[in-house]
Scaffold this motif. Sequence first.
Motif, mmCIF file in Angstrom:
data_model
loop_
_atom_site.group_PDB
_atom_site.id
_atom_site.type_symbol
_atom_site.label_atom_id
_atom_site.label_comp_id
_atom_site.label_asym_id
_atom_site.label_seq_id
_atom_site.Cartn_x
_atom_site.Cartn_y
_atom_site.Cartn_z
ATOM 1 N N ASN A 242 -0.146 5.607 -2.499
ATOM 2 C CA ASN A 242 -0.365 4.907 -1.229
ATOM 3 C C ASN A 242 -0.901 3.499 -1.471
ATOM 4 O O ASN A 242 -0.415 2.531 -0.879
ATOM 5 C CB ASN A 242 -1.365 5.672 -0.365
ATOM 6 C CG ASN A 242 -0.820 7.028 0.044
ATOM 7 O OD1 ASN A 242 0.373 7.271 -0.075
ATOM 8 N ND2 ASN A 242 -1.691 7.905 0.505
ATOM 9 N N ALA B 43 1.764 1.201 -2.923
ATOM 10 C CA ALA B 43 2.757 0.807 -1.915
ATOM 11 C C ALA B 43 2.177 -0.231 -0.975
ATOM 12 O O ALA B 43 2.847 -1.209 -0.609
ATOM 13 C CB ALA B 43 3.228 2.031 -1.146
ATOM 14 N N LEU C 192 2.187 -3.579 -2.647
ATOM 15 C CA LEU C 192 3.558 -4.083 -2.802
ATOM 16 C C LEU C 192 4.052 -4.716 -1.500
ATOM 17 O O LEU C 192 4.657 -5.784 -1.497
ATOM 18 C CB LEU C 192 4.493 -2.950 -3.234
ATOM 19 C CG LEU C 192 4.317 -2.489 -4.685
ATOM 20 C CD1 LEU C 192 5.142 -1.228 -4.962
ATOM 21 C CD2 LEU C 192 4.725 -3.590 -5.659
ATOM 22 N N VAL C 193 3.743 -4.046 -0.388
ATOM 23 C CA VAL C 193 4.156 -4.596 0.910
ATOM 24 C C VAL C 193 3.440 -5.917 1.173
ATOM 25 O O VAL C 193 4.064 -6.918 1.561
ATOM 26 C CB VAL C 193 3.872 -3.586 2.046
ATOM 27 C CG1 VAL C 193 4.110 -4.232 3.398
ATOM 28 C CG2 VAL C 193 4.725 -2.349 1.876
ATOM 29 N N THR D 206 4.929 -8.674 -0.830
ATOM 30 C CA THR D 206 6.260 -9.057 -0.349
ATOM 31 C C THR D 206 6.169 -9.947 0.875
ATOM 32 O O THR D 206 6.912 -10.931 1.006
ATOM 33 C CB THR D 206 7.085 -7.793 -0.036
ATOM 34 O OG1 THR D 206 7.022 -6.920 -1.165
ATOM 35 C CG2 THR D 206 8.533 -8.148 0.227
ATOM 36 N N VAL D 207 5.242 -9.618 1.791
ATOM 37 C CA VAL D 207 5.058 -10.466 2.972
ATOM 38 C C VAL D 207 4.594 -11.850 2.551
ATOM 39 O O VAL D 207 5.122 -12.878 3.031
ATOM 40 C CB VAL D 207 4.048 -9.813 3.941
ATOM 41 C CG1 VAL D 207 3.735 -10.760 5.084
ATOM 42 C CG2 VAL D 207 4.596 -8.501 4.467
ATOM 43 N N GLU E 29 5.189 -13.313 -0.189
ATOM 44 C CA GLU E 29 6.350 -13.980 -0.790
ATOM 45 C C GLU E 29 7.197 -14.675 0.267
ATOM 46 O O GLU E 29 7.566 -15.835 0.129
ATOM 47 C CB GLU E 29 7.227 -12.957 -1.534
ATOM 48 C CG GLU E 29 6.761 -12.654 -2.942
ATOM 49 C CD GLU E 29 7.694 -11.671 -3.640
ATOM 50 O OE1 GLU E 29 7.689 -11.630 -4.864
ATOM 51 O OE2 GLU E 29 8.424 -10.939 -2.954
ATOM 52 N N LEU E 30 7.503 -13.897 1.307
ATOM 53 C CA LEU E 30 8.376 -14.452 2.350
ATOM 54 C C LEU E 30 7.726 -15.666 3.004
ATOM 55 O O LEU E 30 8.354 -16.716 3.169
ATOM 56 C CB LEU E 30 8.675 -13.373 3.400
ATOM 57 C CG LEU E 30 9.603 -13.823 4.522
ATOM 58 C CD1 LEU E 30 10.993 -14.122 3.991
ATOM 59 C CD2 LEU E 30 9.687 -12.772 5.613
ATOM 60 N N SER F 150 6.270 -11.908 -8.254
ATOM 61 C CA SER F 150 7.212 -10.848 -8.651
ATOM 62 C C SER F 150 6.701 -10.114 -9.881
ATOM 63 O O SER F 150 6.810 -8.888 -9.971
ATOM 64 C CB SER F 150 8.577 -11.434 -8.986
ATOM 65 O OG SER F 150 9.002 -12.296 -8.001
ATOM 66 N N LYS G 239 4.115 -7.686 -8.846
ATOM 67 C CA LYS G 239 4.702 -6.479 -8.253
ATOM 68 C C LYS G 239 5.302 -5.587 -9.337
ATOM 69 O O LYS G 239 5.141 -4.356 -9.305
ATOM 70 C CB LYS G 239 5.810 -6.883 -7.260
ATOM 71 C CG LYS G 239 5.285 -7.269 -5.906
ATOM 72 C CD LYS G 239 6.337 -8.021 -5.108
ATOM 73 C CE LYS G 239 7.388 -7.125 -4.493
ATOM 74 N NZ LYS G 239 8.329 -7.898 -3.655
ATOM 75 N N PHE H 64 14.710 -9.213 4.255
ATOM 76 C CA PHE H 64 13.318 -8.776 4.146
ATOM 77 C C PHE H 64 13.184 -7.304 4.532
ATOM 78 O O PHE H 64 12.523 -6.522 3.851
ATOM 79 C CB PHE H 64 12.441 -9.651 5.044
ATOM 80 C CG PHE H 64 11.002 -9.246 5.046
ATOM 81 C CD1 PHE H 64 10.187 -9.542 3.960
ATOM 82 C CD2 PHE H 64 10.458 -8.561 6.130
ATOM 83 C CE1 PHE H 64 8.855 -9.165 3.948
ATOM 84 C CE2 PHE H 64 9.121 -8.178 6.126
ATOM 85 C CZ PHE H 64 8.330 -8.482 5.028
ATOM 86 N N TYR I 254 8.382 4.507 -2.768
ATOM 87 C CA TYR I 254 7.129 5.193 -2.438
ATOM 88 C C TYR I 254 7.364 6.695 -2.312
ATOM 89 O O TYR I 254 6.607 7.507 -2.872
ATOM 90 C CB TYR I 254 6.561 4.616 -1.137
ATOM 91 C CG TYR I 254 5.465 5.453 -0.551
ATOM 92 C CD1 TYR I 254 4.183 5.435 -1.120
ATOM 93 C CD2 TYR I 254 5.695 6.282 0.542
ATOM 94 C CE1 TYR I 254 3.178 6.221 -0.604
ATOM 95 C CE2 TYR I 254 4.694 7.074 1.063
ATOM 96 C CZ TYR I 254 3.438 7.038 0.488
ATOM 97 O OH TYR I 254 2.435 7.827 0.993
ATOM 98 N N VAL J 130 12.858 -6.353 -7.155
ATOM 99 C CA VAL J 130 11.647 -7.169 -7.044
ATOM 100 C C VAL J 130 11.924 -8.577 -7.565
ATOM 101 O O VAL J 130 11.415 -9.564 -7.029
ATOM 102 C CB VAL J 130 10.496 -6.504 -7.832
ATOM 103 C CG1 VAL J 130 9.395 -7.507 -8.139
ATOM 104 C CG2 VAL J 130 9.938 -5.332 -7.048
ATOM 105 N N LEU K 236 14.745 -16.488 -1.790
ATOM 106 C CA LEU K 236 13.526 -17.259 -1.553
ATOM 107 C C LEU K 236 13.402 -18.521 -2.401
ATOM 108 O O LEU K 236 12.885 -19.534 -1.930
ATOM 109 C CB LEU K 236 12.295 -16.373 -1.804
ATOM 110 C CG LEU K 236 12.217 -15.068 -0.999
ATOM 111 C CD1 LEU K 236 10.946 -14.311 -1.363
ATOM 112 C CD2 LEU K 236 12.250 -15.347 0.498
#
Lengths: 631, 69, 209
Positions: free
Chosen positions: B15, B18, B21-22, B25-26, B28-29, B45, B48, C69, C80, C192, C200
């Motif tokens: 958990n 994860a 990682l989320v 990623t956010v 990153e964007l 990256s 991650k 995304f 996961y 990844v 990006l």
Amino acid sequence: MRTLYYIVTSALVRGLIGQGITAFVVYQGMVSLRNALGYDTTQGVYDEPSGVMAALISVIGFLLAAGVFTDWLKWIGGEDPPLKHGAQGRPEWTRYINVDVNHKVIGIQYGIASMVILLLGGLLAIIFRLELAMPGLQFLDGDAYNTLFSAHGIIMIVSIFSGIAAMINYLGPVMIGASDMSFPRLNAFSYWVSIPAATVLLSALVVGGWDTGWVAYPTHSTTTTMLGVQMFLLGFYINGFSSIASGLNMVVTTVYMRAKGMSYFRMPIFVWAAVSASILQATITQTVGLALTMVVAQRALGLEFFTPVTDPALIELGFPGGDPTLYQHLFWFYSHPAVYVWILPGLGVISELLPVFTRKPLFGYKWIALSSVGIALVGSIVWAHHMFTSGMPVTWKIPFMISTLFVAIPTGVKFFSWVATIWEGKMRFDTPMLFVLGAISVFLLGGLSGPILGTIATDMHLHDSYFVVGHFHATIFGGFVFPFFAAIYYWWPKATGKMYSEALGKLHFWIMVPGFWVMSLTQMRTGVLGMRRRIADYGPDLGIADEQALITVATLAIGWSILIMLYNLIVSLRSQEEAVPNPWGSRSPEFMSPSPLPEFNFDGPIQVIGEPYDYGLDDSTYVVPASAAGD
Amino acid sequence: MSEPTKSGSIYRRGNTAAFWLVVITVIELILALTFESAILLILLSIGKAGIILQVFMNISRLWNPEEHH
Amino acid sequence: MSAVAHDHDHHNPMEPTRSEQVKMNRLGLWVFCLSESFLFFALLGTRFYLWRNPVDGIIRPDLAQIPAFIFTGVLLASSYFMNRAEVAISKDDRTTFNYSMLLTAALGLVFLFGVVLVEWGLATGPELLLGDGAFGAVFYAMTGMHALHVIMGIALILIVWNNGRKGLYTAEDHWAVEACAIFWHYVDLVWVFFYPALYLIGTAIELHH
Ligand SMILES: [Cu+2]
């Protein structure tokens, strides 16, 4: 009659039939489909996208029909089939044409494949050497000549891969005291996938030939109308599966299956070389696979990796174009180190045999072990020395020149060790030893001509000349062919229990080694005088006609000498006499067991209690049965 | 090698991984749309990748085969 | 004649034990991942080698951000659940194992269709055409090669799920599940790096023309 039955129902024949049927069905299906979609399928010798699909699927057809996937399919269904050992109630010789998981059987299968393919590749060379013996075109036209030299290159490469796989498979596990590889089924897959790869490759000769050489640089390979090029690319690509799987297998085997007491620095030196080559094989093969896939995709699907943009509107928008030098980078990132994959096992054989025939410890064991790793590492960062004339920026050229020259250091370590091992040794000049010495002399020739090509200034003149041809053949004969022959002679009594004729072996040597020296040096000379490689003809005013004739004569001599070897070996198989168990007085584990080796190599685990190369030293032992070691 | 405890707690490691990682990623964007820094994106990256290698792929079992979960 | 002595006793005195074999399998799988990394690094290298122009330096096609995304998130979620499945079987929690495996495969399928239908569809629509110089070539090569691995991964997951249902794996010995997990996470690991490289990094170049 019985024999015929065994042959017809063998994995080899079943596989070939399966491959043929699959190729035919898929091709016809694809053509009808494409016709229905409105594509024109009548261009060229065959319809290219359909042919590509048929070739790829046909490999699966071969493997399914041959039964390579049987156990894995059972695993998918949840079963756990045991490994099948032995001939399954058939005569022993059928093991070599059926799917067998024993590493020795697979080693011999590779060895036979290597020799058959070597003869084929040699025959092609002799045909175009005869054409080159005189100025002017005598009996080949340009397309035929191009197909022949391209095929000679790639066929010999396949032969070399089979040859090193023969040595690594047969010797690797037994030398470290194991009963087999870590993954016997994967090992069988490695061998069997190379057969349909070879059929696809050879089909290139009959579907139009090709004219790209074995390097297949775009933009020529992406635009040539000789459609054999696709089958060549795919055959080359599929052979890569074999390389990757066998490399992976040998790495894991060496890490986990060594005998008790065999630390890394007490392994036979050949294993160090084999494992270095295997690490390379398992990794870098991927990049050439990608490069070949890209050419296939550009030809069959229109993905433009290698075509620069010319549309002014797109340039205005800032769109990127393709670039042919991308291919050269990906290709040589593999293909330069690949040369080390071919020669490292051979150099290992040289180091392995020298102490046996000089009755002295191997000089600098640790250095020579690490030099194999060093060659593999340094060799991986030199690739762009093949691109000095490609228009690459000079800031890229210099580092690649320097790294290239650095290869001489680990290679030099090997030479010093060999010379120091020979020094004051009690030498025996049996055939394997002669070939080892021949190998060292020829590899020296290849090694010394290397830095000349690795240096930018001289390479500008010699690039793509016959000098390169001479240099390359010297490295491969010195690093692979002669050590491979030495290995065949040396382990022949071990593998077969029979002894060949020493006189014929020496005859082979005394024809082949001088023949090779003449061939290679003369090639280098014609190159310096202006002969280009991959050219079907040359003018009489170049002044190299005599040299060219001499090269052809030397090539024929080499060809005949190899036939003498095969005659010698085959005749020995029919002899009634059993070979001496350890004719060379070796200390290596494989000579602890009877010849030929039993199914699982040893009666039980063995244990290392001393140094591997203490030849000539009193009461030093390398390996004993673990039961006798007492602990 | 503990006995099955409360279901939930045994999944905590996954958990947490994860979650991070989320989050990365956010980031990153957002970073890509504002800063355009290639180096930062590559570093993220790699971060991650490190989490995936260690937590999900259990790379350490290669040298520590006994250590199980 | 034969190069292997004829031997009627087909029992290997040095047969590796199950735990030795699992150790070898694990290293073998990791060497395979290493090998595949050379392929994916070569693709990344290709991307940075080709997607440049003299004015902007490193560039990228201006592709829709939000779908990419979301699909990246979906693949992450599948990873996961894969982890959850592996932990579950190691604690003998079969219910969690079964539904986590199925969820992993389902999310994998969503990702696959996302890339192949939505992303390729968006790209081929009015904008990025197969054969439009290096943008099309590299975009399809990278997503396509990755999608190929996704397909293999989904197949593997379904096979292992099916064999798990039959009760072939135990808390102590479930190498097949571990192997499947390592491979699936590896596929995620590749994405990844591919996601930022494709969507990006670099100056966005407008595709309308
Ligand atoms: Cu080179």
